[in-house]
Motif scaffolding. Structure first.
Motif, PDB file in Angstrom:
ATOM      1  N   GLN A 128       0.857  -1.178   0.000  1.00 18.81           N
ATOM      2  CA  GLN A 128       0.000   0.000   0.000  1.00 18.81           C
ATOM      3  C   GLN A 128       0.898   1.235   0.000  1.00 18.81           C
ATOM      4  O   GLN A 128       2.086   1.158   0.332  1.00 18.81           O
ATOM      5  N   PRO A 181       0.779  11.913   1.897  1.00 17.43           N
ATOM      6  CA  PRO A 181       0.047  12.931   2.665  1.00 17.43           C
ATOM      7  C   PRO A 181       0.236  14.345   2.136  1.00 17.43           C
ATOM      8  O   PRO A 181      -0.632  15.198   2.357  1.00 17.43           O
ATOM      9  N   CYS A 226       6.105  10.483   0.672  1.00 13.26           N
ATOM     10  CA  CYS A 226       5.368   9.319   0.197  1.00 13.26           C
ATOM     11  C   CYS A 226       5.837   8.120   1.014  1.00 13.26           C
ATOM     12  O   CYS A 226       7.039   8.025   1.339  1.00 13.26           O
ATOM     13  N   ARG A 252       0.895   5.736   0.669  1.00 15.41           N
ATOM     14  CA  ARG A 252       0.252   6.971   1.126  1.00 15.41           C
ATOM     15  C   ARG A 252       1.099   8.155   0.675  1.00 15.41           C
ATOM     16  O   ARG A 252       2.324   8.082   0.716  1.00 15.41           O
TER      17      ARG A 252
END
Lengths: 113, 116
Positions: free
Chosen positions: A65, A69, A74, A67
């Motif tokens: 996975q 933000p 990253c 992310r």
């Protein structure tokens, strides 16, 4: 000065224990990528972000996975690492335009015990 | 669709002799082409890139490459190898027509060994 910084450089984890790898950039690039590179192989794209738009490669396992933000950071999350996930993980950025080269970090080497 | 073929998985040269690393590509669009170098346990560093300007491209550390559309090739050369050139080299192609041209296709890599 380093422009794409990955942490940690070396990560050891146990089978099934979640891991998070981080990447930060000072280039203000739109696009950030995560690649997996196994020994003596070319980097394999896992996914990329164009700004906040997430693009998953079709063959990237659900175990991976990501992310993003904000523009600068990253993260790569490996939810339940298996022995086959041991690899170098490379973060890269690009401006996204025609002919835009990728700028790579030094990589995070993951060992799974 | 696009693809990259690096014709040699391993090249071995003596220090001071010329280096030739071969790369052929295919692309449905006008491509951008890159050569990257990777030293052990390091990230990839850009050596040079071609983006439809001059066909002979000069890069860092004395490397250069020539884009030959008729031969669909982008071979990397250096007149005189140094020990520090020993590394893995990747030829990379990206779509040049806009749109999702930020996705690149990597060749399998060529390991360059430099003998003293």
């Amino acid at each position: 000065d380093a422009m794409v910084i990955q942490n940690p450089r070396y990560q050891v984890t146990q089978f099934g224990k979640p891991v998070t790898l981080s990447c930060s950039q000072t280039l203000n690039h739109n696009v950030m990528y995560w690649y997996q590179q196994k020994s003596s192989q070319a980097p394999k794209l896992l996914f990329h972000y164009y700004d906040k738009d997430f693009n998953n490669e079709a063959d990237t396992p659900d175990n991976f996975q990501s992310r993003r933000p904000n523009t600068s950071f990253c993260f790569l999350d490996i939810r339940s690492p298996g022995l086959g996930d041991a690899a170098m993980y490379l973060c890269a950025t690009s401006g996204g335009g025609r002919g835009g080269e990728l700028f790579f970090g030094e990589g995070s080497r993951l060992t799974v015990l | 669709a696009q693809s990259v073929t690096q014709l040699d998985s391993h090249v071995s040269v003596s220090e001071g002799t010329p280096v030739l690393l071969r790369c052929n590509y295919s692309s449905s669009y006008s491509p951008s082409l890159f050569w990257y170098v990777q030293h052990p346990n390091k990230g990839l560093q850009l050596l040079l890139k071609y983006t439809s300007a001059a066909t002979l491209v000069k890069g860092i550390n004395g490397f250069e490459a020539e884009f030959k559309k008729s031969e669909t090739s982008f071979h990397l050369t250096k007149p005189s190898a140094h020990m520090s050139d020993a590394a893995e080299y990747f030829c990379v192609v990206s779509r040049g027509s806009g749109g999702s041209n930020y996705k690149l296709t990597f060749g399998k890599g060529t390991l360059l060994t430099v003998n003293p």
